[in-house]
Design a protein around this motif. Structure first.
Motif, mmCIF file in Angstrom:
data_model
loop_
_atom_site.group_PDB
_atom_site.id
_atom_site.type_symbol
_atom_site.label_atom_id
_atom_site.label_comp_id
_atom_site.label_asym_id
_atom_site.label_seq_id
_atom_site.Cartn_x
_atom_site.Cartn_y
_atom_site.Cartn_z
ATOM 1 N N LEU A 10 3.573 -11.753 0.079
ATOM 2 C CA LEU A 10 4.491 -10.801 -0.402
ATOM 3 C C LEU A 10 3.944 -11.987 -1.858
ATOM 4 O O LEU A 10 4.512 -11.059 -2.759
ATOM 5 C CB LEU A 10 5.862 -11.166 -0.378
ATOM 6 N N ALA A 11 4.047 -12.680 -2.772
ATOM 7 C CA ALA A 11 3.805 -13.626 -3.747
ATOM 8 C C ALA A 11 2.696 -13.075 -4.281
ATOM 9 O O ALA A 11 2.192 -12.726 -5.478
ATOM 10 C CB ALA A 11 4.309 -15.224 -3.352
ATOM 11 N N ILE A 12 1.555 -13.052 -3.084
ATOM 12 C CA ILE A 12 0.017 -13.000 -3.769
ATOM 13 C C ILE A 12 0.656 -11.101 -3.968
ATOM 14 O O ILE A 12 0.278 -10.987 -5.269
ATOM 15 C CB ILE A 12 -0.722 -12.962 -2.225
ATOM 16 N N ILE A 13 1.003 -10.342 -3.685
ATOM 17 C CA ILE A 13 1.204 -8.880 -3.721
ATOM 18 C C ILE A 13 2.125 -8.664 -5.008
ATOM 19 O O ILE A 13 1.119 -8.259 -5.389
ATOM 20 C CB ILE A 13 1.307 -8.533 -2.316
ATOM 21 N N SER A 14 3.052 -9.871 -5.209
ATOM 22 C CA SER A 14 3.636 -10.279 -7.048
ATOM 23 C C SER A 14 2.249 -9.739 -7.924
ATOM 24 O O SER A 14 2.324 -9.017 -8.440
ATOM 25 C CB SER A 14 4.662 -10.369 -6.238
ATOM 26 N N VAL A 15 2.147 -11.005 -7.345
ATOM 27 C CA VAL A 15 0.887 -11.582 -8.645
ATOM 28 C C VAL A 15 -0.385 -9.944 -8.808
ATOM 29 O O VAL A 15 0.025 -10.004 -10.375
ATOM 30 C CB VAL A 15 0.483 -12.840 -8.781
ATOM 31 N N TYR A 16 -0.581 -9.801 -7.717
ATOM 32 C CA TYR A 16 -1.997 -8.425 -7.893
ATOM 33 C C TYR A 16 -1.437 -7.556 -8.548
ATOM 34 O O TYR A 16 -1.560 -7.328 -9.528
ATOM 35 C CB TYR A 16 -2.468 -8.379 -6.926
ATOM 36 N N TRP A 17 -0.066 -7.028 -8.442
ATOM 37 C CA TRP A 17 0.685 -5.976 -8.981
ATOM 38 C C TRP A 17 1.162 -6.142 -9.861
ATOM 39 O O TRP A 17 0.694 -4.846 -11.346
ATOM 40 C CB TRP A 17 2.239 -5.342 -8.030
ATOM 41 N N LEU A 18 1.249 -6.987 -10.386
ATOM 42 C CA LEU A 18 2.109 -7.388 -12.042
ATOM 43 C C LEU A 18 0.719 -7.703 -12.922
ATOM 44 O O LEU A 18 0.859 -6.841 -14.144
ATOM 45 C CB LEU A 18 2.702 -8.894 -12.356
ATOM 46 N N SER A 19 -0.233 -8.506 -12.596
ATOM 47 C CA SER A 19 -1.546 -8.048 -13.365
ATOM 48 C C SER A 19 -1.682 -7.059 -13.420
ATOM 49 O O SER A 19 -2.566 -6.479 -14.581
ATOM 50 C CB SER A 19 -2.376 -9.389 -12.577
ATOM 51 N N PHE A 20 -2.371 -5.939 -12.668
ATOM 52 C CA PHE A 20 -2.366 -4.424 -12.885
ATOM 53 C C PHE A 20 -1.579 -3.727 -13.705
ATOM 54 O O PHE A 20 -2.349 -3.618 -14.312
ATOM 55 C CB PHE A 20 -2.521 -3.948 -11.579
ATOM 56 N N VAL A 21 -0.098 -4.062 -13.540
ATOM 57 C CA VAL A 21 0.764 -3.605 -14.985
ATOM 58 C C VAL A 21 0.273 -3.899 -16.417
ATOM 59 O O VAL A 21 0.308 -3.997 -17.750
ATOM 60 C CB VAL A 21 2.043 -3.954 -14.206
ATOM 61 N N CYS A 22 0.483 -5.610 -15.933
ATOM 62 C CA CYS A 22 -0.323 -6.147 -17.123
ATOM 63 C C CYS A 22 -1.299 -5.035 -18.142
ATOM 64 O O CYS A 22 -1.893 -5.065 -19.871
ATOM 65 C CB CYS A 22 0.279 -6.981 -17.148
ATOM 66 N N MET A 23 -2.937 -5.443 -17.478
ATOM 67 C CA MET A 23 -3.843 -4.774 -17.654
ATOM 68 C C MET A 23 -3.990 -3.294 -18.136
ATOM 69 O O MET A 23 -4.486 -2.669 -18.801
ATOM 70 C CB MET A 23 -4.938 -5.357 -16.504
ATOM 71 N N LEU A 28 -6.829 -2.743 -20.572
ATOM 72 C CA LEU A 28 -7.776 -3.962 -20.605
ATOM 73 C C LEU A 28 -8.869 -3.375 -19.525
ATOM 74 O O LEU A 28 -8.703 -3.770 -18.071
ATOM 75 C CB LEU A 28 -6.885 -5.081 -20.645
ATOM 76 N N ASN A 29 -9.537 -2.450 -19.711
ATOM 77 C CA ASN A 29 -10.375 -2.708 -18.743
ATOM 78 C C ASN A 29 -12.103 -2.937 -18.914
ATOM 79 O O ASN A 29 -12.962 -1.973 -19.670
ATOM 80 C CB ASN A 29 -10.948 -0.583 -19.017
ATOM 81 N N THR A 30 -12.322 -3.825 -19.609
ATOM 82 C CA THR A 30 -13.595 -4.312 -19.371
ATOM 83 C C THR A 30 -14.238 -4.588 -18.545
ATOM 84 O O THR A 30 -13.504 -5.181 -17.007
ATOM 85 C CB THR A 30 -13.711 -5.875 -20.556
ATOM 86 N N PHE A 31 -15.362 -4.214 -18.151
ATOM 87 C CA PHE A 31 -16.222 -4.371 -17.002
ATOM 88 C C PHE A 31 -15.536 -3.390 -16.335
ATOM 89 O O PHE A 31 -15.717 -3.566 -15.536
ATOM 90 C CB PHE A 31 -17.084 -5.433 -17.000
ATOM 91 N N TYR A 32 -15.045 -2.663 -16.205
ATOM 92 C CA TYR A 32 -14.347 -1.638 -15.536
ATOM 93 C C TYR A 32 -13.541 -2.918 -14.512
ATOM 94 O O TYR A 32 -13.134 -2.596 -13.861
ATOM 95 C CB TYR A 32 -15.460 -1.451 -14.794
ATOM 96 N N THR A 35 -10.155 -0.260 -13.936
ATOM 97 C CA THR A 35 -10.667 0.921 -12.448
ATOM 98 C C THR A 35 -10.593 -0.240 -11.177
ATOM 99 O O THR A 35 -9.864 0.295 -10.422
ATOM 100 C CB THR A 35 -12.262 1.422 -12.644
ATOM 101 N N ILE A 36 -11.217 -1.008 -11.311
ATOM 102 C CA ILE A 36 -11.333 -1.779 -10.006
ATOM 103 C C ILE A 36 -10.698 -2.210 -9.308
ATOM 104 O O ILE A 36 -9.511 -2.032 -8.384
ATOM 105 C CB ILE A 36 -11.968 -3.056 -10.092
ATOM 106 N N ILE A 37 -9.115 -3.126 -10.054
ATOM 107 C CA ILE A 37 -8.052 -3.804 -10.153
ATOM 108 C C ILE A 37 -7.023 -3.032 -9.575
ATOM 109 O O ILE A 37 -6.069 -2.439 -8.575
ATOM 110 C CB ILE A 37 -7.615 -4.807 -11.355
ATOM 111 N N GLY A 38 -6.371 -1.794 -10.182
ATOM 112 C CA GLY A 38 -6.089 -0.603 -10.164
ATOM 113 C C GLY A 38 -6.350 0.167 -9.302
ATOM 114 O O GLY A 38 -5.444 0.774 -8.236
ATOM 115 N N PHE A 39 -7.935 0.272 -8.617
ATOM 116 C CA PHE A 39 -7.960 1.374 -7.526
ATOM 117 C C PHE A 39 -7.376 0.848 -5.747
ATOM 118 O O PHE A 39 -6.778 1.503 -5.153
ATOM 119 C CB PHE A 39 -9.638 1.655 -7.549
ATOM 120 N N LEU A 40 -8.115 -0.644 -6.132
ATOM 121 C CA LEU A 40 -7.705 -1.220 -5.124
ATOM 122 C C LEU A 40 -5.171 -1.665 -4.803
ATOM 123 O O LEU A 40 -4.940 -2.309 -3.897
ATOM 124 C CB LEU A 40 -7.670 -3.065 -4.651
ATOM 125 N N ALA A 41 -5.136 -2.046 -6.252
ATOM 126 C CA ALA A 41 -4.132 -1.917 -5.693
ATOM 127 C C ALA A 41 -2.707 -0.374 -5.735
ATOM 128 O O ALA A 41 -1.795 -0.603 -4.974
ATOM 129 C CB ALA A 41 -2.933 -2.675 -7.345
#
Length: 161
Positions: A10-23, A28-32, A35-41
């Motif tokens: 759950l901590a890993i999921i939280s960090v991943y989701w928060l990184s997506f929200v911050c990006m 911040l869509n450098t080199f897509y 797009t990749i992180i958002g799609f997976l999230a």
């Protein structure tokens, strides 16, 4: 009872989701990467949290990925419908723009995360005694399908721009 493995997942999921929200917030869509992180999230996290929160029995990795994707799409559609219906009542004239929709999705995901934290257990992958575990075909499908989905989303985004 909160186990250490559950805390870590759950901590890993939280960090991943928060990184997506911050990006997304700073666009911040450098080199897509967004797009990749958002799609997976968006395609995996809400559904996987739902599997944990509501004790959906799964038998393997492939079922977990497929159920996660299906539940995530359902949650995204229902969240968009609810946002489009309810947000105009609180003076948000365009509820399907990036910020209101991302805020709605974050609230829904946080609610599901909270339920998963309180009552969920991690999926227990049952081992098939006859086959001796996960088969080669299931492993290949579980590894290749998410990668293909990401590549197709990137190709679609590049084609549209």
């Amino acid at each position: 009872m909160i186990t250490e493995a559950k805390k870590n997942v759950l901590a890993i999921i939280s960090v991943y989701w928060l990184s997506f929200v911050c990006m997304s917030a700073i666009n911040l869509n450098t080199f897509y990467i967004l797009t990749i992180i958002g799609f997976l999230a968006l395609v995996l996290i809400p559904g996987f949290l739902s599997l944990i929160a509501f004790h959906v029995p799964v038998k393997g990795v492939v079922e977990t990925v497929l159920f996660s994707v299906g539940l995530s799409i359902l949650i995204l559609i229902l969240t968009g419908l609810a946002a489009n219906t309810l947000l105009p009542f609180v003076e948000i004239s365009s509820p399907l723009r990036n910020v209101p929709l991302l805020a709605s999705l974050t609230i829904v995901t946080a609610a599901i995360w909270s339920i998963a934290w309180v009552r969920g257990v991690l999926p227990n992958f049952e081992v098939d005694e006859k086959r001796g575990g996960v088969g080669l075909l299931e492993t290949i499908i579980a590894a290749v399908v998410p990668v293909l989905l990401v590549l197709m989303s990137i190709a679609g985004a590049v084609h549209l721009t």
